[in-house]
Design a protein around this motif. Sequence first.
Motif, PDB file in Angstrom:
ATOM      1  N   PHE A  40     -72.055  34.731   8.887  1.00 32.56           N
ATOM      2  CA  PHE A  40     -73.397  34.416   8.396  1.00 32.56           C
ATOM      3  C   PHE A  40     -73.483  34.588   6.880  1.00 32.56           C
ATOM      4  O   PHE A  40     -73.925  33.688   6.169  1.00 32.56           O
ATOM      5  CB  PHE A  40     -74.428  35.311   9.093  1.00 32.56           C
ATOM      6  CG  PHE A  40     -75.853  34.972   8.771  1.00 32.56           C
ATOM      7  CD1 PHE A  40     -76.597  34.145   9.611  1.00 32.56           C
ATOM      8  CD2 PHE A  40     -76.464  35.461   7.617  1.00 32.56           C
ATOM      9  CE1 PHE A  40     -77.917  33.824   9.305  1.00 32.56           C
ATOM     10  CE2 PHE A  40     -77.770  35.148   7.305  1.00 32.56           C
ATOM     11  CZ  PHE A  40     -78.499  34.324   8.151  1.00 32.56           C
ATOM     12  N   ASP A  41     -73.087  35.771   6.384  1.00 33.43           N
ATOM     13  CA  ASP A  41     -73.218  36.033   4.943  1.00 33.43           C
ATOM     14  C   ASP A  41     -72.381  35.059   4.118  1.00 33.43           C
ATOM     15  O   ASP A  41     -72.811  34.633   3.035  1.00 33.43           O
ATOM     16  CB  ASP A  41     -72.813  37.476   4.635  1.00 33.43           C
ATOM     17  CG  ASP A  41     -73.834  38.489   5.162  1.00 33.43           C
ATOM     18  OD1 ASP A  41     -74.980  38.082   5.434  1.00 33.43           O
ATOM     19  OD2 ASP A  41     -73.478  39.671   5.300  1.00 33.43           O
ATOM     20  N   ALA A  42     -71.188  34.723   4.616  1.00 30.71           N
ATOM     21  CA  ALA A  42     -70.338  33.790   3.883  1.00 30.71           C
ATOM     22  C   ALA A  42     -70.952  32.393   3.874  1.00 30.71           C
ATOM     23  O   ALA A  42     -70.926  31.695   2.855  1.00 30.71           O
ATOM     24  CB  ALA A  42     -68.945  33.758   4.507  1.00 30.71           C
ATOM     25  N   LEU A  43     -71.522  31.981   5.001  1.00 26.84           N
ATOM     26  CA  LEU A  43     -72.192  30.678   5.046  1.00 26.84           C
ATOM     27  C   LEU A  43     -73.388  30.641   4.105  1.00 26.84           C
ATOM     28  O   LEU A  43     -73.602  29.657   3.389  1.00 26.84           O
ATOM     29  CB  LEU A  43     -72.645  30.377   6.479  1.00 26.84           C
ATOM     30  CG  LEU A  43     -71.554  29.947   7.458  1.00 26.84           C
ATOM     31  CD1 LEU A  43     -72.072  30.007   8.893  1.00 26.84           C
ATOM     32  CD2 LEU A  43     -71.057  28.538   7.132  1.00 26.84           C
ATOM     33  N   GLN A  44     -74.158  31.719   4.083  1.00 25.25           N
ATOM     34  CA  GLN A  44     -75.319  31.761   3.195  1.00 25.25           C
ATOM     35  C   GLN A  44     -74.878  31.690   1.735  1.00 25.25           C
ATOM     36  O   GLN A  44     -75.492  30.996   0.913  1.00 25.25           O
ATOM     37  CB  GLN A  44     -76.128  33.034   3.438  1.00 25.25           C
ATOM     38  CG  GLN A  44     -77.411  33.077   2.628  1.00 25.25           C
ATOM     39  CD  GLN A  44     -78.118  34.413   2.708  1.00 25.25           C
ATOM     40  OE1 GLN A  44     -77.503  35.437   2.951  1.00 25.25           O
ATOM     41  NE2 GLN A  44     -79.430  34.402   2.498  1.00 25.25           N
ATOM     42  N   ARG A  45     -73.790  32.392   1.419  1.00 26.47           N
ATOM     43  CA  ARG A  45     -73.293  32.390   0.043  1.00 26.47           C
ATOM     44  C   ARG A  45     -72.795  31.006  -0.359  1.00 26.47           C
ATOM     45  O   ARG A  45     -73.040  30.544  -1.478  1.00 26.47           O
ATOM     46  CB  ARG A  45     -72.180  33.428  -0.076  1.00 26.47           C
ATOM     47  CG  ARG A  45     -71.638  33.616  -1.485  1.00 26.47           C
ATOM     48  CD  ARG A  45     -70.797  34.859  -1.591  1.00 26.47           C
ATOM     49  NE  ARG A  45     -69.691  34.864  -0.623  1.00 26.47           N
ATOM     50  CZ  ARG A  45     -69.622  35.658   0.435  1.00 26.47           C
ATOM     51  NH1 ARG A  45     -70.599  36.522   0.691  1.00 26.47           N
ATOM     52  NH2 ARG A  45     -68.585  35.605   1.249  1.00 26.47           N
ATOM     53  N   GLU A  46     -72.096  30.346   0.547  1.00 25.19           N
ATOM     54  CA  GLU A  46     -71.556  29.024   0.237  1.00 25.19           C
ATOM     55  C   GLU A  46     -72.660  27.977   0.099  1.00 25.19           C
ATOM     56  O   GLU A  46     -72.612  27.119  -0.779  1.00 25.19           O
ATOM     57  CB  GLU A  46     -70.585  28.592   1.347  1.00 25.19           C
ATOM     58  CG  GLU A  46     -69.262  29.338   1.358  1.00 25.19           C
ATOM     59  CD  GLU A  46     -68.382  28.956   0.194  1.00 25.19           C
ATOM     60  OE1 GLU A  46     -68.342  27.765  -0.157  1.00 25.19           O
ATOM     61  OE2 GLU A  46     -67.743  29.856  -0.375  1.00 25.19           O
ATOM     62  N   LEU A  47     -73.665  28.057   0.963  1.00 25.75           N
ATOM     63  CA  LEU A  47     -74.685  27.017   1.027  1.00 25.75           C
ATOM     64  C   LEU A  47     -75.881  27.291   0.128  1.00 25.75           C
ATOM     65  O   LEU A  47     -76.617  26.378  -0.236  1.00 25.75           O
ATOM     66  CB  LEU A  47     -75.154  26.838   2.473  1.00 25.75           C
ATOM     67  CG  LEU A  47     -74.100  26.292   3.434  1.00 25.75           C
ATOM     68  CD1 LEU A  47     -74.562  26.457   4.884  1.00 25.75           C
ATOM     69  CD2 LEU A  47     -73.817  24.825   3.140  1.00 25.75           C
ATOM     70  N   GLY A  48     -76.121  28.572  -0.195  1.00 25.52           N
ATOM     71  CA  GLY A  48     -77.246  28.922  -1.049  1.00 25.52           C
ATOM     72  C   GLY A  48     -78.594  28.705  -0.392  1.00 25.52           C
ATOM     73  O   GLY A  48     -79.591  28.435  -1.080  1.00 25.52           O
ATOM     74  N   MET A  49     -78.658  28.817   0.930  1.00 22.30           N
ATOM     75  CA  MET A  49     -79.918  28.624   1.640  1.00 22.30           C
ATOM     76  C   MET A  49     -80.482  29.978   2.071  1.00 22.30           C
ATOM     77  O   MET A  49     -79.778  30.985   2.079  1.00 22.30           O
ATOM     78  CB  MET A  49     -79.704  27.720   2.854  1.00 22.30           C
ATOM     79  CG  MET A  49     -78.693  28.232   3.860  1.00 22.30           C
ATOM     80  SD  MET A  49     -78.081  26.964   5.025  1.00 22.30           S
ATOM     81  CE  MET A  49     -79.578  26.477   5.841  1.00 22.30           C
ATOM     82  N   SER A  50     -81.772  29.996   2.412  1.00 21.53           N
ATOM     83  CA  SER A  50     -82.406  31.248   2.815  1.00 21.53           C
ATOM     84  C   SER A  50     -81.871  31.711   4.164  1.00 21.53           C
ATOM     85  O   SER A  50     -81.399  30.914   4.972  1.00 21.53           O
ATOM     86  CB  SER A  50     -83.925  31.068   2.902  1.00 21.53           C
ATOM     87  OG  SER A  50     -84.271  30.305   4.043  1.00 21.53           O
ATOM     88  N   ARG A  51     -81.972  33.021   4.413  1.00 23.28           N
ATOM     89  CA  ARG A  51     -81.508  33.575   5.681  1.00 23.28           C
ATOM     90  C   ARG A  51     -82.306  32.988   6.842  1.00 23.28           C
ATOM     91  O   ARG A  51     -81.755  32.716   7.909  1.00 23.28           O
ATOM     92  CB  ARG A  51     -81.627  35.108   5.661  1.00 23.28           C
ATOM     93  CG  ARG A  51     -80.760  35.779   4.610  1.00 23.28           C
ATOM     94  CD  ARG A  51     -80.908  37.301   4.661  1.00 23.28           C
ATOM     95  NE  ARG A  51     -80.334  37.850   5.873  1.00 23.28           N
ATOM     96  CZ  ARG A  51     -79.047  38.178   6.013  1.00 23.28           C
ATOM     97  NH1 ARG A  51     -78.199  37.988   5.018  1.00 23.28           N
ATOM     98  NH2 ARG A  51     -78.606  38.681   7.152  1.00 23.28           N
ATOM     99  N   LYS A  52     -83.588  32.770   6.614  1.00 29.08           N
ATOM    100  CA  LYS A  52     -84.446  32.233   7.681  1.00 29.08           C
ATOM    101  C   LYS A  52     -83.999  30.828   8.080  1.00 29.08           C
ATOM    102  O   LYS A  52     -83.844  30.521   9.270  1.00 29.08           O
ATOM    103  CB  LYS A  52     -85.902  32.224   7.218  1.00 29.08           C
ATOM    104  CG  LYS A  52     -86.884  31.646   8.248  1.00 29.08           C
ATOM    105  CD  LYS A  52     -88.297  31.710   7.701  1.00 29.08           C
ATOM    106  CE  LYS A  52     -89.313  31.158   8.717  1.00 29.08           C
ATOM    107  NZ  LYS A  52     -89.125  29.714   8.947  1.00 29.08           N
TER     108      LYS A  52
END
Length: 290
Positions: A40-52
């Motif tokens: 999850f954290d790696a995907l969020q970092r790569e994509l730059g999208m909100s956690r929600k």
Amino acid sequence: MPQRTSLNDADCAIAQALDVVGDWWTLLIVRDTARGVHRFDALQRELGMSRKVLTERLKLLVDAGVLLREPYQERPPRHEYRLTPRGRALLPVLIALQDWGDAWVLGEGETMATTTEASQEAARVHALIGTRVPEIQLLDYDGELRDPVSQDTAHTVLYCFPSAYARRDAYPPGWAGIPGASGCTLESCTYRDQLAEFTAAGASVHGVSTQRPDEQRAFADKEQLRFPLLSDADLTLAAALRLPTFRASGVSRLKRLTLVVDRDRTIREAIYPITDIEASVQAALAAVRR
């Protein structure tokens, strides 16, 4: 969850597919999981999208059977997201979108097996240096699954080529007119003739194309190649590394490029575009020796 509008067209497979992957974030998540980004954290970092938003899209893809949610830690609970067979079936869709973008958004719409030095496509390939090849397997020309990165040598030279056939009449119509397409036999035979030098330098040589294993086997036998050719017919490697492709006779084919990868799967050199085939082989050998 985001509010979704049903397309109400039960007979149209395009509409039904878009009901699952029509959101642009969704395909980018599929793109990054194909690249080996699973947490999850790696995907969020790569994509730059909100956690929600990421949470919502991941749930949508899991519910649709595109991703599988697997635990990797109990305290606190953590999960990885991996493509299912249904999800991997989307890889040709990603490659088709990339091919269209390279040709018609970043380029002039010309069918090419190469590019220019100054292109964004070339920059994308050169940006692979320092990144890792995900742990994937490809079919070799004997139909056996094989890691494209050898663990028996310090380095692996992966040369990606459009297509090579045992018979001249097997090439697609107009093949010689596609810039960069011709020369696959020369490239493979040059690696064959210099294989001892690569071996002495501690490197394995693997050729990769999107051809079927039986086509590769026939070509390897004809040219007496002493190293494996690997089939990326399902575009696993192309999607994992976002390698440039082009289409000829309805088939997605890899553009000609070479990667030098170490035993830890880190890409140390990326040679693209290739304008002089014999010089590219020498460049790969020099990179291994360095």
